[in-house]
Design a protein around this motif. Sequence first.
Motif, PDB file in Angstrom:
ATOM      1  N   ALA A   1       0.850  -1.182   0.000  1.00 27.22           N
ATOM      2  CA  ALA A   1       0.000   0.000   0.000  1.00 27.22           C
ATOM      3  C   ALA A   1       0.892   1.240   0.000  1.00 27.22           C
ATOM      4  CB  ALA A   1      -0.918  -0.010   1.220  1.00 27.22           C
ATOM      5  N   ASP A   2       0.324   2.385  -0.318  1.00 25.98           N
ATOM      6  CA  ASP A   2       1.120   3.608  -0.468  1.00 25.98           C
ATOM      7  C   ASP A   2       1.888   3.959   0.796  1.00 25.98           C
ATOM      8  OD1 ASP A   2       0.419   3.980  -3.076  1.00 25.98           O
ATOM      9  OD2 ASP A   2      -1.255   5.323  -2.657  1.00 25.98           O
TER      10      ASP A   2
ATOM     11  N   THR B   1       6.937   0.698  -9.949  1.00 22.78           N
ATOM     12  CA  THR B   1       5.566   0.213  -9.823  1.00 22.78           C
ATOM     13  C   THR B   1       5.123  -0.357 -11.163  1.00 22.78           C
ATOM     14  OG1 THR B   1       5.022   1.821  -8.097  1.00 22.78           O
ATOM     15  CG2 THR B   1       3.184   0.845  -9.305  1.00 22.78           C
TER      16      THR B   1
ATOM     17  N   CYS C   1       2.157  -2.401 -11.426  1.00 22.44           N
ATOM     18  CA  CYS C   1       0.734  -2.733 -11.435  1.00 22.44           C
ATOM     19  C   CYS C   1       0.063  -2.057 -10.247  1.00 22.44           C
ATOM     20  CB  CYS C   1       0.549  -4.257 -11.362  1.00 22.44           C
ATOM     21  SG  CYS C   1      -1.165  -4.813 -11.345  1.00 22.44           S
ATOM     22  N   THR C   2      -1.169  -1.583 -10.431  1.00 18.08           N
ATOM     23  CA  THR C   2      -1.956  -1.052  -9.324  1.00 18.08           C
ATOM     24  C   THR C   2      -3.316  -1.734  -9.314  1.00 18.08           C
ATOM     25  OG1 THR C   2      -2.807   0.760 -10.701  1.00 18.08           O
ATOM     26  CG2 THR C   2      -0.831   1.204  -9.396  1.00 18.08           C
ATOM     27  N   THR C   3      -3.838  -1.988  -8.123  1.00 19.27           N
ATOM     28  CA  THR C   3      -5.130  -2.658  -8.000  1.00 19.27           C
ATOM     29  C   THR C   3      -5.658  -2.394  -6.584  1.00 19.27           C
ATOM     30  OG1 THR C   3      -6.299  -4.778  -8.236  1.00 19.27           O
ATOM     31  CG2 THR C   3      -4.065  -4.859  -7.349  1.00 19.27           C
TER      32      THR C   3
ATOM     33  N   PRO D   1      -6.323   0.305  -1.697  1.00 19.76           N
ATOM     34  CA  PRO D   1      -5.508   0.514  -2.900  1.00 19.76           C
ATOM     35  C   PRO D   1      -4.090  -0.030  -2.673  1.00 19.76           C
ATOM     36  CG  PRO D   1      -6.669   2.531  -2.284  1.00 19.76           C
ATOM     37  CD  PRO D   1      -6.818   1.577  -1.135  1.00 19.76           C
ATOM     38  N   VAL D   2      -3.620  -0.848  -3.588  1.00 21.83           N
ATOM     39  CA  VAL D   2      -2.294  -1.447  -3.477  1.00 21.83           C
ATOM     40  C   VAL D   2      -1.605  -1.386  -4.831  1.00 21.83           C
ATOM     41  CG1 VAL D   2      -2.888  -2.990  -1.573  1.00 21.83           C
ATOM     42  CG2 VAL D   2      -3.242  -3.753  -3.923  1.00 21.83           C
ATOM     43  N   ARG D   3      -0.319  -1.648  -4.811  1.00 18.60           N
ATOM     44  CA  ARG D   3       0.462  -1.670  -6.039  1.00 18.60           C
ATOM     45  C   ARG D   3       1.501  -2.782  -5.949  1.00 18.60           C
ATOM     46  NH1 ARG D   3       2.687   2.343  -2.731  1.00 18.60           N
ATOM     47  NH2 ARG D   3       4.970   2.279  -2.608  1.00 18.60           N
TER      48      ARG D   3
ATOM     49  N   ASP E   1       5.320  -3.335  -6.497  1.00 18.21           N
ATOM     50  CA  ASP E   1       6.608  -2.658  -6.663  1.00 18.21           C
ATOM     51  C   ASP E   1       7.694  -3.711  -6.868  1.00 18.21           C
ATOM     52  OD1 ASP E   1       5.449  -0.230  -6.415  1.00 18.21           O
ATOM     53  OD2 ASP E   1       6.329   0.293  -4.483  1.00 18.21           O
TER      54      ASP E   1
END
Length: 271
Positions: free
Chosen positions: A239-240, A253, A255-257, A263-265, A267
């Motif tokens: 997460a951010d 990064t 992919c984001t989903t 919200p997560v990505r 890395d």
Amino acid sequence: GLYHSGAVAERVAESLDRPVVARRDDEVDHDGTVQSVLVRVIDDVVTISIDASGTSLHHRGWRGPTGRAPVRETLAAALLVASGWNRTSPLVDPFCGSGTVLVEAAMLAMRMAPGRHRSFSCQRWPTFDASAWQRLLDGIDSDVVDRCPPIIGSDRDAGAVAAARTNVETAGLTDRIEVLERSASAIEPPPGGRAGWVVSNPPYGERIGGGRSLVPLYDAFGRALAERFTGWTVALLVADRVPVGAMGRSWTTVCTTANGGIPVRVDVATC
């Protein structure tokens, strides 16, 4: 004009030669024990569809016990694909939880069809062709390859380790996956000296830990990577607010989903 959802459901129910209960889609428990008939009305255009799956498709049929913050099987598979893992190099998950990433990795490497060991609503339909279904299963089973790189998971929580071992056994992958009880700072690459991938869904402060308490964890994890995983690729579902910068690497990064509404990505970095 069609404006009353209850009336629409009643009309459809009257046409079905089965006992029915009219419910909105968000009220239905898609557990596979009942046949769901979905009715959608948009601008007075009615679409009627029959649920062929039952239990949601992210359920593969192998997972039993889960940890405190489980990741869906489909998201674990997406993480592995996004990481760039080549399916032949070693893979380590230092925050393995109930083992979802581990099992999905072995299935990808061995070309095992997801959902092979679960059932679907369509198998109860009067038109279901059991012999054709069996031919389909025989075909996908013939695609399975008898090779799998070293896959090692670990977690400092004894309960999570026990859950992971149970799930690995249920998936029939006990001889392919090793699960250890140890902290992320104590991780070691498998013997052989080959570089591989570290792929994981570490805690990011929503349901486990939180805030700056994660910084020491990631610092220790980062030191372990720097000391023992030179040349390895690291891919984390984060997460951010997760301080991956504390690990002292340049992250990309890919992919984001979202995971459970968070919200997560994904890395990725190289040690």
